[in-house]
Design an enzyme around this catalytic site. Structure first.
Site, PDB file in Angstrom:
ATOM      1  CB  VAL A 103     -35.898 101.552   9.372  1.00 52.20           C
ATOM      2  CG1 VAL A 103     -36.688 100.951   8.218  1.00 52.20           C
ATOM      3  CG2 VAL A 103     -34.409 101.289   9.203  1.00 52.20           C
ATOM      4  CG  HIS A 104     -41.688 105.140   7.522  1.00 54.79           C
ATOM      5  ND1 HIS A 104     -42.166 106.328   8.034  1.00 54.79           N
ATOM      6  CD2 HIS A 104     -42.778 104.475   7.083  1.00 54.79           C
ATOM      7  CE1 HIS A 104     -43.477 106.376   7.898  1.00 54.79           C
ATOM      8  NE2 HIS A 104     -43.877 105.253   7.318  1.00 54.79           N
ATOM      9  CG  HIS A 105     -40.660  98.301  10.032  1.00 54.98           C
ATOM     10  ND1 HIS A 105     -40.959  97.621  11.195  1.00 54.98           N
ATOM     11  CD2 HIS A 105     -40.968  97.453   9.013  1.00 54.98           C
ATOM     12  CE1 HIS A 105     -41.416  96.415  10.894  1.00 54.98           C
ATOM     13  NE2 HIS A 105     -41.435  96.291   9.574  1.00 54.98           N
TER      14      HIS A 105
END
Length: 601
Positions: free
Chosen positions: A389-391
């Site tokens: 996840v882009h986090h």
């Protein structure tokens, strides 16, 4: 607004009907678990001093000086997505949607034992809005700068980017953001009304003042806060003014607000557009459905004819909800989530008025895994879901395990480009989702598809609560049974700084645990318990001395020696027999101490 024409572009695979009416088989999906995980995502996005009952343990306190340079306390609120900017417009919209779910599905939410966590999620936002509204015509609208923030890849706990705060006032208006915040506070006042009337009344006071500010001093917020334009550009403020007035009418039953939406119906576009989008930027569809409810309940009075015009535009839902709604490439799932929520509440309003919404809704099931890839786009739900996840926080080992600071450049070089899965599971995160051909690339750099947002997850709390009640399961305490997100240390970190292995001649093992925690001021203290087990030696162990490093608190159950950081077992427990154990405790803030054996016989 860009993207309207693409609303009815459907994904290639049209999935089955979720069923907003009882009798349609939906029991195979655990919507209650999805409610719980959606709320856990909101916890993962918290800024400020985290509470002791925080379930997302890989997060720590952050942004504790937000607003201090400007002389205002702006600690708290929510980070927007995978970054660390507190954007006011999507944050306020998210609180509105959480509140709407708590209002319309109160009985169902109580049955799931999720009303407490939902109100806590709402209050995390409304407490921040109250602090951000220190004067009737002043609203602090944003903390942080998107440009500088996006140049860094670091945990919120390590933030080194600008925390400049930006405000709206009569000289720098922002009707869209101020009105959305007014709507959020009005909706929240209704959510809290059965449980905390004094807090509900306080929220309503702020809501009325903000609506007056938004209406009197008109302008786009991103004209006043130009650094927001590249991230959350506003398409206009007329919809937010109608939206806020509608919520204030629902919260107060004051005819002034119903007159406002009627008098401005045409000039502000409320009855002129059948908009194919409902989102943080465009509220017309929500206004039309809420006012349809007023009409169907017989509350239109002298404004009935205008409310009928609003209702005529609300029927757009039946035009294209037969597959997954596809609006645009970046984070499309948030639009599907909002559309599905609207379909759910509108179905209920029509049902109570003895009308029927016959169009199907497949959005929720698609998100949960009924799609060509059999992938859940809600992290942590089901057997297969996005792992990269882009986090920022989820992609870097937790500060409780990796204590050293992770800087801007190091974050990109070491963590962003890693091919491995994220070390922290960010439960409940609704990622951007697939493209218009059902394609999905689980890659951290693919932010259009793998970045989650609070504005995407907030509508899901009410939606999944509704669907769980339809499925016939509303008696489980989901937030008690849900797994707590686990912290994992990636192989990269282990290879760089491997954990020291016990020497083969040390005959005991140590087992650490935290048995209690509490907060005093801004410091959280932990009660650590350490069990010492003699499950290796076949002989009694005597005269054992322990070395305890990184100890800042008091110790019970050991006796100090003359040597620095060295302790021994108390007189009554000098011998540790084979298979036996003893324990000691210590209390301190921060990470646990390091315990090792110095000597023994």
């Amino acid at each position: 607004m860009a993207g309207f024409s693409s609303w009815c572009v459907m994904l290639a695979m049209v999935v089955g009907v979720v069923g907003l009416k009882a009798g349609i088989a939906v029991a195979e999906l655990d919507y209650g678990d999805a409610v719980d995980k959606s709320l856990m995502f909101m916890e993962a996005q918290r800024s400020g001093k985290l509470p002791i009952n925080q379930r997302v343990r890989w997060r720590g306190d952050s942004g504790l000086r937000d607003g201090f340079l400007q002389g205002v306390d702006l600690v708290g609120g929510y980070y927007d997505a995978g970054d660390h900017v507190k954007f006011g417009l999507p944050m306020a919209y998210s609180v509105t949607m959480l509140s709407w779910g708590a209002i319309d599905y109160r009985r169902e939410m109580v049955g799931l034992n999720q009303m407490g966590p939902t109100l806590a999620a709402i209050k995390w936002g409304t407490d921040y809005f109250i602090k951000a509204h220190p004067q009737p015509n002043v609203l602090w609208a944003q903390v942080g700068d998107g440009d500088s923030d996006h140049y860094c890849w670091e945990r919120a706990e390590d933030m080194t980017t600008s925390r400049t705060a930006y405000k709206l006032d009569p000289s720098n208006p922002g009707s869209d953001l101020a009105a959305e915040t007014a709507a959020a506070l009005a909706a929240a006042s209704l959510a809290f009304k059965p449980y905390n009337t004094s807090y509900s009344n306080l929220l309503l006071i702020h809501s009325k003042q903000l609506f007056s500010f938004a209406d009197t001093f008109r302008g786009l917020y991103d004209d006043s806060i130009k650094c927001a334009k590249n991230f959350y550009t506003s398409s206009g403020y007329s919809d937010e003014l109608l939206w806020a007035a509608t919520w204030l009418f629902r919260a107060t039953n004051d005819e002034y607000y119903l007159k406002y939406v009627s008098d401005n119906a045409a000039s502000m576009g409320g009855t002129g557009w059948a908009v194919r989008e409902f989102s943080w930027d465009n509220k017309y569809a929500g206004v039309q459905i809420l006012l349809s409810k007023v009409l169907m309940e017989g509350g239109g009075g002298a404004y009935t004819s205008i409310l009928k015009q609003y209702q005529a535009k609300a029927d757009f839902l039946c035009m294209c909800l037969c597959g997954l709604v596809y609006v645009r490439e970046w984070n499309n799932m948030q639009y599907a989530a909002s559309a599905a929520f609207l379909a759910a509440v509108y179905s209920d309003y029509l049902s109570k008025a003895h009308a029927i919404l016959k169009c199907p809704d497949a959005q929720a099931d698609y998100m949960l895994g009924k799609n060509p890839k059999s992938m859940s786009y809600i992290v942590g739900y089901g057997q297969m879901y996005p792992l990269r996840v882009h986090h920022r926080g989820a992609s870097i080992t937790s500060i409780s395990l990796l204590h050293s600071l992770v800087g801007c450049v190091e974050g990109f070089e070491t963590w962003y480009h890693r091919p491995e899965a994220n070390p922290n599971i960010i439960y409940g995160a609704l990622v951007g989702g697939p493209d218009n051909n059902d394609g999905f690339n689980d890659d951290r750099s693919n932010y259009e598809q793998t970045e989650p947002t609070i504005s995407g997850s907030a509508p899901l709390v009410g939606l999944f609560t509704k669907l769980q009640s339809v499925a016939g399961g509303n008696s489980v305490s989901y937030h008690q049974k849900s797994p707590v997100p686990q912290q994992t240390t990636p192989s990269y970190y282990l290879n760089v700084t491997p954990a020291p292995k016990p020497k083969p001649d040390i005959p005991v093992e140590f087992f650490h645990s935290i048995t209690k925690e509490w907060t005093v001021g801004r410091t959280t203290y932990y009660r650590h318990k350490v069990i010492i087990k003699n499950n290796i030696s076949q002989k009694p162990i005597t005269d054992m001395k322990l070395n305890i490093d990184n100890l800042s608190g008091s110790v019970w159950g050991l006796s100090p020696t003359q040597e620095h950081n060295t302790y021994e077992l108390p007189q009554w427990h000098q011998a540790l027999k084979p298979g036996s154990e003893c324990s000691f405790v210590y209390v301190q803030g921060g990470p646990q101490a390091k315990v090792s054996v110095q000597s023994y016989h």
